[in-house]
Write a protein that holds these residues in place. Structure first.
Motif, PDB file in Angstrom:
ATOM      1  N   VAL B  38       0.857  -1.196   0.000  1.00  0.00           N
ATOM      2  CA  VAL B  38       0.000   0.000   0.000  1.00  0.00           C
ATOM      3  C   VAL B  38       0.886   1.236   0.000  1.00  0.00           C
ATOM      4  O   VAL B  38       1.772   1.375   0.857  1.00  0.00           O
ATOM      5  CB  VAL B  38      -0.918   0.033   1.244  1.00  0.00           C
ATOM      6  CG1 VAL B  38      -1.994   1.103   1.068  1.00  0.00           C
ATOM      7  CG2 VAL B  38      -1.567  -1.314   1.489  1.00  0.00           C
ATOM      8  N   TRP B  39       0.632   2.124  -0.973  1.00  0.00           N
ATOM      9  CA  TRP B  39       1.383   3.372  -1.089  1.00  0.00           C
ATOM     10  C   TRP B  39       0.393   4.544  -1.136  1.00  0.00           C
ATOM     11  O   TRP B  39      -0.758   4.363  -1.571  1.00  0.00           O
ATOM     12  CB  TRP B  39       2.209   3.368  -2.383  1.00  0.00           C
ATOM     13  CG  TRP B  39       3.502   2.642  -2.259  1.00  0.00           C
ATOM     14  CD1 TRP B  39       4.730   3.194  -2.020  1.00  0.00           C
ATOM     15  CD2 TRP B  39       3.716   1.227  -2.366  1.00  0.00           C
ATOM     16  NE1 TRP B  39       5.697   2.208  -1.962  1.00  0.00           N
ATOM     17  CE2 TRP B  39       5.102   0.991  -2.176  1.00  0.00           C
ATOM     18  CE3 TRP B  39       2.895   0.128  -2.592  1.00  0.00           C
ATOM     19  CZ2 TRP B  39       5.669  -0.267  -2.212  1.00  0.00           C
ATOM     20  CZ3 TRP B  39       3.455  -1.131  -2.630  1.00  0.00           C
ATOM     21  CH2 TRP B  39       4.816  -1.327  -2.441  1.00  0.00           C
ATOM     22  N   PRO B  40       0.826   5.727  -0.739  1.00  0.00           N
ATOM     23  CA  PRO B  40      -0.066   6.880  -0.918  1.00  0.00           C
ATOM     24  C   PRO B  40      -0.119   7.269  -2.398  1.00  0.00           C
ATOM     25  O   PRO B  40       0.867   7.112  -3.115  1.00  0.00           O
ATOM     26  CB  PRO B  40       0.599   7.970  -0.067  1.00  0.00           C
ATOM     27  CG  PRO B  40       2.023   7.564   0.049  1.00  0.00           C
ATOM     28  CD  PRO B  40       2.083   6.078  -0.046  1.00  0.00           C
ATOM     29  N   ALA B  41      -1.278   7.743  -2.835  1.00  0.00           N
ATOM     30  CA  ALA B  41      -1.424   8.199  -4.221  1.00  0.00           C
ATOM     31  C   ALA B  41      -1.851   9.662  -4.210  1.00  0.00           C
ATOM     32  O   ALA B  41      -2.041  10.261  -3.141  1.00  0.00           O
ATOM     33  CB  ALA B  41      -2.451   7.329  -4.936  1.00  0.00           C
ATOM     34  N   ARG B 114       5.498   6.479   3.548  1.00  0.00           N
ATOM     35  CA  ARG B 114       4.891   7.792   3.299  1.00  0.00           C
ATOM     36  C   ARG B 114       3.383   7.817   3.569  1.00  0.00           C
ATOM     37  O   ARG B 114       2.731   8.817   3.317  1.00  0.00           O
ATOM     38  CB  ARG B 114       5.184   8.213   1.857  1.00  0.00           C
ATOM     39  CG  ARG B 114       6.673   8.530   1.634  1.00  0.00           C
ATOM     40  CD  ARG B 114       6.989   8.934   0.212  1.00  0.00           C
ATOM     41  NE  ARG B 114       6.904   7.803  -0.705  1.00  0.00           N
ATOM     42  CZ  ARG B 114       5.991   7.693  -1.670  1.00  0.00           C
ATOM     43  NH1 ARG B 114       5.091   8.619  -1.843  1.00  0.00           N
ATOM     44  NH2 ARG B 114       5.997   6.645  -2.457  1.00  0.00           N
ATOM     45  N   LEU B 115       2.842   6.724   4.061  1.00  0.00           N
ATOM     46  CA  LEU B 115       1.411   6.731   4.416  1.00  0.00           C
ATOM     47  C   LEU B 115       1.181   7.695   5.577  1.00  0.00           C
ATOM     48  O   LEU B 115       1.956   7.703   6.542  1.00  0.00           O
ATOM     49  CB  LEU B 115       0.961   5.335   4.850  1.00  0.00           C
ATOM     50  CG  LEU B 115       0.864   4.252   3.761  1.00  0.00           C
ATOM     51  CD1 LEU B 115       0.610   2.895   4.416  1.00  0.00           C
ATOM     52  CD2 LEU B 115      -0.229   4.559   2.754  1.00  0.00           C
ATOM     53  N   ASP B 116       0.130   8.504   5.488  1.00  0.00           N
ATOM     54  CA  ASP B 116      -0.154   9.380   6.629  1.00  0.00           C
ATOM     55  C   ASP B 116      -0.944   8.584   7.678  1.00  0.00           C
ATOM     56  O   ASP B 116      -1.427   7.478   7.395  1.00  0.00           O
ATOM     57  CB  ASP B 116      -0.857  10.662   6.194  1.00  0.00           C
ATOM     58  CG  ASP B 116      -2.243  10.416   5.627  1.00  0.00           C
ATOM     59  OD1 ASP B 116      -2.931   9.503   6.108  1.00  0.00           O
ATOM     60  OD2 ASP B 116      -2.645  11.144   4.691  1.00  0.00           O
ATOM     61  N   PRO B 117      -1.070   9.113   8.898  1.00  0.00           N
ATOM     62  CA  PRO B 117      -1.726   8.337   9.970  1.00  0.00           C
ATOM     63  C   PRO B 117      -3.126   7.848   9.601  1.00  0.00           C
ATOM     64  O   PRO B 117      -3.498   6.714   9.926  1.00  0.00           O
ATOM     65  CB  PRO B 117      -1.762   9.315  11.144  1.00  0.00           C
ATOM     66  CG  PRO B 117      -0.602  10.208  10.918  1.00  0.00           C
ATOM     67  CD  PRO B 117      -0.495  10.369   9.435  1.00  0.00           C
ATOM     68  N   ALA B 118      -3.904   8.691   8.911  1.00  0.00           N
ATOM     69  CA  ALA B 118      -5.263   8.271   8.547  1.00  0.00           C
ATOM     70  C   ALA B 118      -5.208   7.089   7.588  1.00  0.00           C
ATOM     71  O   ALA B 118      -5.982   6.119   7.715  1.00  0.00           O
ATOM     72  CB  ALA B 118      -6.008   9.437   7.910  1.00  0.00           C
ATOM     73  N   ILE B 221       5.356   7.201  11.397  1.00  0.00           N
ATOM     74  CA  ILE B 221       6.707   6.725  11.710  1.00  0.00           C
ATOM     75  C   ILE B 221       7.363   7.705  12.670  1.00  0.00           C
ATOM     76  O   ILE B 221       7.481   8.894  12.371  1.00  0.00           O
ATOM     77  CB  ILE B 221       7.544   6.558  10.433  1.00  0.00           C
ATOM     78  CG1 ILE B 221       6.993   5.385   9.619  1.00  0.00           C
ATOM     79  CG2 ILE B 221       9.012   6.329  10.773  1.00  0.00           C
ATOM     80  CD1 ILE B 221       7.725   5.118   8.337  1.00  0.00           C
ATOM     81  N   ALA B 222       7.757   7.216  13.843  1.00  0.00           N
ATOM     82  CA  ALA B 222       8.360   8.082  14.855  1.00  0.00           C
ATOM     83  C   ALA B 222       9.874   8.097  14.717  1.00  0.00           C
ATOM     84  O   ALA B 222      10.515   9.118  14.997  1.00  0.00           O
ATOM     85  CB  ALA B 222       7.974   7.595  16.256  1.00  0.00           C
TER      86      ALA B 222
END
Lengths: 383, 371
Positions: B38-41, B114-118, B221-222
């Motif tokens: 899964v990647w952000p688009a 690069r996925l955001d928290p949501a 990611i912390a």
């Protein structure tokens, strides 16, 4: 083997003490094994183990109570002699409640199993096809009456039970929440009682002894009671092991969110080099045998309770009742649109009814018998 | 067995076996997903990518040497689909595929860094809800793009049972058991008092490199630990298996130990409103190289002391690093919050201000001069 023709007497269809115990165990194990210990952990939190202990003690006490009821008229079904003991005014409602609860429990268990199967195994198969297939086989298992049902359980129930325990231990490798197995102090009675109440479903059904007991050979009845306690203790140990494994693997927080914690835990058993790499899920399929046994025992109970109330005696009548109640279970099970409806109905309506019935029933019957003794007012004997 | 019991047994067997026919989809109409990522688009959407073996690829998966399928054919193809949520992307992928996408054999799930928290939380929720999806699939995080990652095919893929061991079995990856399953992601996401950690998987030419650990907090990611920090965190997690470590030595030059592994026991104590975190490590290792003339059993206690110091300092530093970013991969809070549920709200503050103590007990084995 019963001939299946003509009139078969009660005495001709007796079972051994071991078969009695197996039928008794089969009469309640399938109710809780898929959902346990979700409610126990959700309501009990760190004190869940105390609640389980309370449930176990209550179940043993309840079984002892029902055996006392059986001693009132050992050779006759309670549904039949309660009509005389309680007078028809109270006896008929008691008998109808007994029969209705058999049907309701059969509905809940088969509906739940249908949802388990389509969730994990057969998503495109209609739930009714899975449910009805099991009910039809259960009807066939009950078709030849008590001894054949007892022997069928001996060859299916025990291996599935042993296999479940053996494979369940493979979960020890995924154990990560040992902290959740240590009960907290000090005790808080509120959560403990609430958790015990909402988890009581694991012991729904042991009261079938009131139907089953008269079929045990007369000389084996004391041994049958000991075997009954033994199967209850084995069940308690089975659930305790299930609690340790599921809570230890899934952790209490996540477990409380899972619909079927035991199934979810079993599907984690993964042996990649073996030809069947999801071995744990295969075992869950075998749990269908517990469901099958449960349905067979319930259908058997309903038929015999109705026969006792109506005074029916022939094998033909018995089989007719099996067909009627089997068809009823198949038809009514489709009323539950999803598993949440099953759980909600069970927790909201069936749970209080079962608590009242399982503990109030024997108190009522034993109290009535005691009252009759005090008043020197003997119950009419069977005709 | 009488004929009736035989009939009953046959009926029972048929019930179990025939019920499966309803869901039967021939194998040539199924797309067996081996890897999913899964990647952000663009526009806040997510892209889901599936690595699916071709017919030629399936032939080589049997273990045939030299790519036993049709020569020159691609062994896998990558199917991608986007959607506002992962579930929507899965539906689009199903629509775009002429075959049924089967996720029951998925061996690995990749999360883009690069996925955001949501999006991360959406992925967790979706993975939890997919019925036939195997919870035992491995999971990893990558900083690489979808096209680069999904087209990497390690040599080990030719042997199905070793396909994903190839990912977790590379030489630099061995010191820490980095394998994580989707199951652990779900567990950590829904359990208070623990934050998720994941291996960082970096594709190379024909292999994956995996020696760094990603610490998550709240779906973000912390921190990404370097190789040494990963090793130390591995010790704190009880997952270090065969780590090599350098020690100051005995004066004639540095010494080294190998096969360092350990068992970790974390504990917590709340005293006067202050949380004290402690971790007890039982470390075992083997003396590897000693300067000439110093290979004596009398020197073992000295080396044990040095190893205990190196481990204690390294683990403490790494735990403090995690603490500073609010990550708790060890799960100190799990047991604490389970038995003290009233402290759930205070936990972030308690954890941030907590003292950390590391106790190390070392046992070194000296196997002598093996050469």
């Amino acid at each position: 083997m019963p001939s299946g023709k003509g009139v078969a007497t009660l005495a001709a269809r007796t079972i051994s003490a071991t078969q009695f115990a197996l039928l008794l165990g089969a009469g309640y194990l399938a109710v809780g094994m898929f959902h346990f210990p979700r409610e126990l952990v959700a309501y009990g939190g760190p004190e869940a183990l105390y609640a389980f202990g309370l449930d176990a003690a209550a179940a043993l006490f309840g079984l002892w109570l029902w055996f006392r009821v059986n001693h009132l008229q050992p050779a006759e079904q309670v549904s039949a002699f309660s009509l005389r003991l309680l007078t028809p005014v109270m006896g008929y409602p008691t008998a109808v409640l007994t029969i209705a609860l058999h049907v309701v429990l059969a509905l809940l268990v088969i509906s739940n199993f249908g949802w388990v199967m389509i969730t994990f195994f057969l998503p495109d198969t209609p739930a009714w096809a899975i449910r009805d297939a099991v009910v039809v086989v259960a009807m066939y298992a009950a078709w030849f009456d008590t001894p054949v049902l007892g022997r069928t359980l001996q060859v299916t129930f025990v291996p599935a039970f042993v296999l479940s325990v053996l494979l369940g231990t493979l979960l020890l490798g995924r154990f990560s929440a040992g902290y959740a197995l240590v009960p907290s102090l000090p005790l808080h009675p509120g959560p403990i009682v609430l958790a015990a109440y909402h988890s009581w479903y694991i012991f729904w059904g042991y009261e079938i002894t009131l139907t089953l007991y008269p079929f045990v050979r007369r000389e084996e009845r004391p041994q049958a009671e000991r075997c009954g306690y033994m199967i209850m203790l084995i069940t308690i140990a089975f659930y305790l092991l299930g609690y340790i494994l599921t809570v230890g693997v899934e952790g209490p927080s996540f477990l409380a969110l899972i619909q079927w914690p035991s199934v979810s835990a079993m599907r984690l058993i993964d042996i990649s080099a073996l030809i069947i790499n999801k071995l744990g899920l295969l075992v869950v399929v075998f749990w269908g045998l517990f469901v099958l046994a449960f349905e067979a025992v319930r259908i058997w109970c309903v038929a015999h309770d109705v026969m006792g109330v109506l005074g029916l005696r022939t094998m033909t009548q018995y089989r007719l009742l099996i067909v009627i109640f089997g068809a009823m279970v198949m038809a009514l099970a489709s009323l539950f649109p999803n598993v949440d409806a099953v759980v909600s109905f069970a927790q909201t309506y069936v749970l209080p009814a079962m608590v009242v019935y399982q503990f109030g029933g024997p108190v009522l019957l034993l109290g009535a018998a005691q009252l009759r003794r005090l008043l020197r007012w003997p119950a009419p004997t069977a005709t | 067995m009488t004929s009736r019991m035989r009939l009953a047994a046959i009926l029972l067997l048929l019930t179990l076996l025939l019920a499966g026919c309803w869901d039967d989809i021939p194998i040539d109409q199924r797309a067996l997903v081996l890897m999913m990522g899964v990647w952000p688009a663009a526009h806040g959407q997510v892209k889901v990518a599936f690595q699916i073996p071709t017919a030629a690829g399936l032939a080589t998966l049997g273990g045939a040497p030299g790519g036993g399928g049709s020569g020159g054919s691609a062994e896998v193809y990558v199917l991608t689909a986007t959607g506002p949520t992962m579930m929507a992307a899965l539906s689009h992928a199903e629509e775009d595929s002429s075959r049924d996408l089967y996720l029951g054999q998925t061996g690995m799930v990749i999360l883009s860094s690069r996925l955001d928290p949501a999006q991360f939380n959406d992925v967790v929720a979706t993975l939890t809800r997919i019925g036939p999806f195997a919870k035992t699939a491995y999971i990893g995080t990558t900083t690489a793009s979808e096209s680069k990652f999904m087209n990497t095919t390690p040599q080990e893929r030719r042997i199905p049972a070793l396909y994903f061991l190839g990912v977790f079995g590379c030489q630099p990856c061995l010191p820490v058991a980095m394998h994580r399953t989707v199951w652990r992601l779900e567990h950590d996401a829904f359990t208070p008092g623990v934050t998720f950690w994941d291996p960082l998987i970096t594709p190379r030419a024909q292999s994956f490199q995996l020696q760094r650990m990603v610490l998550y907090r709240g779906g973000r990611i912390a921190a990404i630990l370097n190789a040494r920090e990963t090793l130390m965190m591995g010790l704190a997690l009880g997952r270090t298996m065969k780590a090599p470590l350098q020690l100051p030595g005995l004066g004639g030059g540095p010494a080294s130990v190998r096969a360092v592994r350990g068992v970790a026991t974390p504990s917590t104590k709340l005293v006067g409103g202050r949380l004290h975190l402690a971790i007890s490590l039982q470390v075992v290792g083997t003396v590897d190289i000693l300067p000439v003339g110093q290979a004596s059993s009398h020197n073992i206690p000295i080396l044990e002391g040095q190893l205990a110091h190196v481990v204690a300092v390294g683990v403490l530093k790494t735990l403090r690093q995690a603490q500073s970013v609010g990550a708790d991969p060890v799960g100190f809070g799990m047991a604490f919050l389970y038995h003290n549920p009233s402290e759930v709200r205070n936990w972030p503050t308690l954890y941030r201000r907590a003292s950390i103590q590391v106790a190390v007990h070392v046992t070194l084995h000296d196997l002598g001069d093996m050469t």
